[in-house]
Every structure is written in structure tokens, then in C-alpha cells.
Design an enzyme around this catalytic site. Structure first.
Site, mmCIF file in Angstrom:
data_model
loop_
_atom_site.group_PDB
_atom_site.id
_atom_site.type_symbol
_atom_site.label_atom_id
_atom_site.label_comp_id
_atom_site.label_asym_id
_atom_site.label_seq_id
_atom_site.Cartn_x
_atom_site.Cartn_y
_atom_site.Cartn_z
ATOM 1 N N GLU A 1 0.802 -1.235 0.000
ATOM 2 C CA GLU A 1 0.000 0.000 0.000
ATOM 3 C C GLU A 1 0.833 1.283 0.000
ATOM 4 O OE1 GLU A 1 -2.819 -0.406 3.222
ATOM 5 O OE2 GLU A 1 -3.289 -2.463 2.655
ATOM 6 N N GLU B 1 -6.042 -10.788 -1.241
ATOM 7 C CA GLU B 1 -6.826 -10.596 -0.009
ATOM 8 C C GLU B 1 -8.332 -10.527 -0.314
ATOM 9 O OE1 GLU B 1 -5.366 -7.331 2.330
ATOM 10 O OE2 GLU B 1 -3.283 -7.740 1.873
HETATM 11 O O1 G3I Z 1 -3.219 -10.018 18.769
HETATM 12 C C1 G3I Z 1 -3.392 -8.755 19.433
HETATM 13 C C2 G3I Z 1 -3.899 -8.988 20.852
HETATM 14 O O2 G3I Z 1 -2.887 -9.679 21.597
HETATM 15 C C3 G3I Z 1 -4.203 -7.641 21.480
HETATM 16 O O3 G3I Z 1 -4.751 -7.845 22.767
HETATM 17 C C4 G3I Z 1 -5.216 -6.902 20.582
HETATM 18 C C5 G3I Z 1 -5.601 -5.551 21.157
HETATM 19 O O4 G3I Z 1 -4.559 -4.617 20.907
HETATM 20 O O5 G3I Z 1 -4.642 -6.678 19.275
HETATM 21 C C6 G3I Z 1 -4.400 -7.933 18.653
HETATM 22 O O6 G3I Z 1 -3.790 -7.668 17.413
HETATM 23 C C7 G3I Z 1 -4.703 -7.240 16.398
HETATM 24 C C8 G3I Z 1 -4.392 -8.070 15.159
HETATM 25 O O7 G3I Z 1 -5.177 -7.612 14.046
HETATM 26 C C9 G3I Z 1 -4.653 -9.573 15.379
HETATM 27 O O8 G3I Z 1 -6.001 -9.785 15.489
HETATM 28 C C10 G3I Z 1 -4.389 -5.763 16.118
HETATM 29 O O9 G3I Z 1 -4.785 -4.969 17.218
HETATM 30 C C11 G3I Z 1 -5.139 -5.322 14.858
HETATM 31 O O10 G3I Z 1 -4.691 -4.017 14.489
HETATM 32 C C12 G3I Z 1 -4.814 -6.269 13.708
HETATM 33 O O11 G3I Z 1 -5.608 -5.864 12.586
HETATM 34 C C13 G3I Z 1 -5.154 -6.415 11.352
HETATM 35 C C14 G3I Z 1 -4.822 -5.235 10.400
HETATM 36 O O12 G3I Z 1 -4.474 -5.724 9.099
HETATM 37 C C15 G3I Z 1 -3.657 -4.421 10.920
HETATM 38 O O13 G3I Z 1 -2.498 -5.223 10.923
HETATM 39 C C16 G3I Z 1 -6.295 -7.234 10.748
HETATM 40 O O14 G3I Z 1 -6.520 -8.392 11.561
HETATM 41 C C17 G3I Z 1 -5.916 -7.670 9.335
HETATM 42 O O15 G3I Z 1 -7.006 -8.352 8.711
HETATM 43 C C18 G3I Z 1 -5.576 -6.434 8.489
HETATM 44 O O16 G3I Z 1 -5.158 -6.904 7.221
HETATM 45 C C19 G3I Z 1 -4.821 -5.866 6.268
HETATM 46 C C20 G3I Z 1 -3.622 -6.362 5.479
HETATM 47 O O17 G3I Z 1 -2.544 -6.614 6.347
HETATM 48 C C21 G3I Z 1 -3.256 -5.354 4.384
HETATM 49 N N1 G3I Z 1 -4.415 -5.095 3.506
HETATM 50 C C22 G3I Z 1 -5.610 -4.632 4.232
HETATM 51 C C23 G3I Z 1 -6.005 -5.655 5.288
HETATM 52 C C24 G3I Z 1 -7.263 -5.233 6.022
HETATM 53 O O18 G3I Z 1 -7.037 -4.038 6.724
#
Ligand code: G3I
Length: 397
Positions: free
Chosen positions: A176, A292
Site C-alpha cells: 500500500e 486478499e
Molecule cells: O493479537 C493482538 C492482541 O494480543 C491484542 O490484545 C489486541 C488488542 O490490541 O490486538 C491484537 O492484534 C490485532 C491483530 O489484528 C490480530 O487480530 C491488532 O490490534 C489489529 O490491528 C490487527 O488488525 C489487522 C490489520 O491488518 C492491521 O495489521 C487485521 O486483523 C488484518 O485483517 C488487516 O489486514 C490488512 C492487510 O494486512 C493489508 N491489507 C488490508 C487488510 C485489512 O485491513
């Protein structure tokens, strides 16, 4: 008195006007969405063979993004994942926030177990992602500067890509990097990486990744490339320019990753326009991976049968068009089951969003039953031209 009453009347009149306009718009939108649904469309599929087998029969791969918690404890999910998927990509566990508790250490526990899981089940493994504006740990924003950023990135890529060298099918090296609204003539997003390293950060990251794992396909991954809209037109153009520039300077880039986060209520998909974009990417000598794929159904009618049909139609129309392009080598959905979808979560915290109804964006429902979306993907693979590719044999080894 007269004046105030007059103003009041005017005010009420214009409020009434705005109200009827909004009502009219809402009615027109719901008519458009209703028109997306064809109750007679059946999405018939021949046989029950899995998505990975239907893909492999055409020299393609199919798989999905996965989270460690869904694979570590949910036995039924594991069985379905192994049955349907020939490739996995960690949704979270290869990102900086998960890997890098601080500047001097790495935590590979979860990424290692996903890599082991893929190996144990003869699956390909994707790496996601090495350079992105999001999911950077707090210490990165505090401690990384233009003086140490190259060394820190070099150490990250050398350690992470080096650790899985020979296991990773493809890496999303940069994710991105285009954002037209940031106003740069090259369309680059004003990321921390750009601020610290300049526009050549993308080329530098690819060079580092190629050194750390000469076998992996190196991918530039992007969203917003799908629709016949002014924004997506501009983004496709900027991505093409970026890819041309990288190729002309000899950057070791092998593929474009098209995220394909689709909207079930969109009426703007133009297969011809999308296919001509794919042809232009392929003409640069690049492969294409749909990385994705999912279909957001939040704005669709609550009725599940109707919603599933509209989501399935979006999947089938998009994938049928994409798979006509021989440079497309594989498809991953961003999750396999509605039980685990980012669309239902606040992406900054991972916490569930308050939604009017549970979303159904993925091939399997929350109880792992195949849905019409599954049928639609199966039909797209079944109708795709066969690739002359070694990928199919590898998957069914
Ligand atoms: O695992 C931690 C947990 O230990 C903690 O308690 C909790 C609260 O802070 O956070 C958890 O991590 C979360 C993680 O997903 C795992 O579930 C993060 O906060 C959260 O920000 C993260 O979101 C992910 C996001 O990318 C940011 O990395 C989404 O699951 C994931 O589907 C999303 O995927 C992105 C791709 O990488 C790039 N393209 C877009 C796509 C959707 O946004």
C-alpha cells in the site's frame, strides 16, 4: 414576530426538502442493491472437490489468510482449512508489531508455528508484509530516524526473510505505497518510510529481500485497483507507473498483489477495464496474485439468502474476469470463514465492531458450511483457462 415565523417556516421547509432528498437517495440506493440480486441464480457447482483442487486442476493455487488463534485451538476450522487451502498467509504474525517487541529482538513463536503448519500439510506459504505504514510497533515511531532506518530495515529483512528462505512462495515486500490524496506527482503515500528514506525505499526493500531469499517471488501489494471509478482509475495508473519505474531500474520485483477487498453493494465493476489493467501489468513481465479477496456485505439487505446471492455474484464476476488473464497465478481470500473476518473488527484494536447483523463476506459461514460464495469461487476456477504452471503439481504432491 412575522420575520421569525417566516424564517422558521423556511427552515422547516428546507429541512423537509433535505429529508425528502435523503429519503429519495436511500430509496434509489436500495433499488440499485435490490437490482444486484437475481433470486433465480443458482451458482450450481459440479461435484464437491475442494477449492484448492479446482484451482490446481487449472495450474492455479487457492488459499487464505489465517490467524494463529483460529489454527491453534479450533480443530474443525483446521480440518476445513486443510481441505480447502493449498497456501496460507499469516494475517498478522509476520507483521512488525507481532515480530518485533523491541528494536533489538524478534519474536517468531507464532510465525514459526504457522510455517510449521504449512510445511506439515504440504501448503505453500506467503509472507505479509515487510514494509507498510501500519502495524509498526511504538518503538519504531520513537527510535527510528533517517540515520538508522536503512540499518534497521536491513536487519529486519535479513533476519525475517532469511529465517524462512526456501519456505516462502512469495513475499509482500511493500504494501500500500500509493495514496493519490497525499498529493505527490508520483502518487506515493507519505509514509514514514518515504519520509526517512525517500522514494527509493521501495526499490531498496526489494533489493534487500532478493538478497535474503533469492527463491521467493517478490510482490508489490495494493488495494483499490478493482472498480470503474475515478479513484481506482487514478490508483491503477499510479501503480502502473510505479511498476514501470521499478522494472526500468532493475528492481527484483516479480508480481503485483491485488488485494481485491470488494464491496457487495458496488455496481462499478467493469470486467473489460479491469482485464486491460491486468494485461498492462502482465506486459511488464509481472505475475499477478489476488491476495486478499473478500466481499463486504455490510450495506446489503439483512436477508441472508439475498445477501449470499449478491456476495456470490460479486465473487464470480470478479474472479471470472481476473482468471482470464494468464499472468494471474493464484487467489487467496482474506480469511476462509465468516467466523474470522477483519471486516467485523476495529482494525486498530482487533475488537469486534457493533454491527446490525453478522457479516458473511467469505467462502465458509461461521459454522464452516460452504456458502454460495464458495460455489462462486469454485465456478470461477472451473471455468478458468488452464495454466502451464508447475504450481498445480506442487500443491497436490
Ligand atoms: O493479537 C493482538 C492482541 O494480543 C491484542 O490484545 C489486541 C488488542 O490490541 O490486538 C491484537 O492484534 C490485532 C491483530 O489484528 C490480530 O487480530 C491488532 O490490534 C489489529 O490491528 C490487527 O488488525 C489487522 C490489520 O491488518 C492491521 O495489521 C487485521 O486483523 C488484518 O485483517 C488487516 O489486514 C490488512 C492487510 O494486512 C493489508 N491489507 C488490508 C487488510 C485489512 O485491513
Amino acid at each position: 414576530m412575522f420575520k421569525r415565523r417566516h424564517i422558521l417556516k423556511l427552515g422547516l421547509g428546507s429541512l423537509f426538502g433535505i429529508g425528502t432528498l435523503a429519503l429519495g437517495r436511500a430509496k434509489c440506493l436500495s433499488k440499485k442493491i435490490e437490482a444486484l440480486d437475481n433470486p433465480n441464480r443458482k451458482f450450481t457447482v459440479i461435484g464437491t472437490t475442494s477449492l484448492k483442487e479446482r484451482a490446481a486442476a487449472k495450474g492455479l493455487f487457492y488459499g487464505a489468510a489465517v490467524r494463529i488463534n483460529s489454527l491453534s485451538s479450533d480443530k474443525q476450522f483446521i480440518a476445513n482449512f486443510v481441505e480447502e487451502c493449498a497456501i496460507l498467509v499469516p494475517e498478522w504474525d509476520l507483521k512488525w508489531t507481532s515480530l518485533r517487541p523491541n528494536a533489538s529482538s524478534f519474536k517468531f513463536t507464532y510465525a514459526d508455528s504457522l510455517a510449521k503448519f504449512a510445511q506439515a500439510h504440504g501448503m505453500l506459504l506467503r509472507g505479509h508484509t515487510l514494509v507498510w505504514e501500519q502495524s509498526l510497533p511504538k518503538w519504531f515511531w520513537q527510535d527510528v530516524n533517517s540515520g538508522n532506518v536503512v540499518q534497521i530495515l536491513q536487519q529486519h529483512i535479513q533476519t525475517v526473510v532469511g529465517r524462512y528462505a526456501g519456505q516462502i512462495h512469495s513475499w509482500d515486500v511493500v504494501n500500500e505505497a500509493i495514496h493519490i490524496n497525499d498529493g505527490r506527482t508520483d502518487g506515493l503515500r507519505n509514509t514514514r518510510w518515504l519520509q526517512l528514506m525517500g522514494p527509493d525505499y521501495i526499490n531498496i526493500a526489494f533489493q534487500m529481500a532478493a538478497k535474503a531469499d533469492p527463491q521467493a517471488l517478490l510482490v508489490y501489494n495494493e488495494y483499490g485497483l478493482d472498480y470503474d471509478s475515478r479513484d481506482d482509475d487514478a490508483k491503477r495508473l499510479a501503480v502502473l507507473r510505479l511498476l514501470e519505474g521499478l522494472k526500468s531500474k532493475g528492481t527484483p520485483i516479480h508480481a503485483l498483489g491485488i488485494q481485491a477487498h470488494l464491496k457487495g453493494d458496488s455496481t462499478f465493476f467493469n470486467p473489460q477495464k479491469f482485464r486491460s489493467f491486468l494485461r498492462e501489468v502482465a506486459a511488464l513481465g509481472l505475475k499477478i496474485i489476488i491476495t486478499e479477496l473478500d466481499v463486504l456485505d455490510k450495506n446489503l439487505p439483512e436477508d441472508i439468502k439475498k445477501r449470499d446471492r449478491i456476495v456470490a455474484a460479486a465473487y464470480e464476476e470478479y474472479l471470472t474476469a481476473a482468471l482470464q488473464e494468464p499472468a494471474v497465478i493464484g487467489v487467496l481470500t482474506w480469511g476462509l470463514s465468516d467466523r474470522y473476518t477483519w471486516l467485523a473488527e476495529d482494525n486498530s484494536s482487533g475488537k469486534l465492531l457493533p454491527l446490525p447483523f453478522s457479516l458473511r463476506p467469505l467462502p465458509l459461514d461461521a459454522d464452516y458450511n460452504r456458502k454460495l460464495a464458495w460455489n462462486a469461487i469454485a465456478r470461477a476456477f472451473d471455468s478458468a483457462p488452464r495454466r502451464q504452471s508447475e504450481v498445480g503439481e506442487f500443491i497436490l504432491k
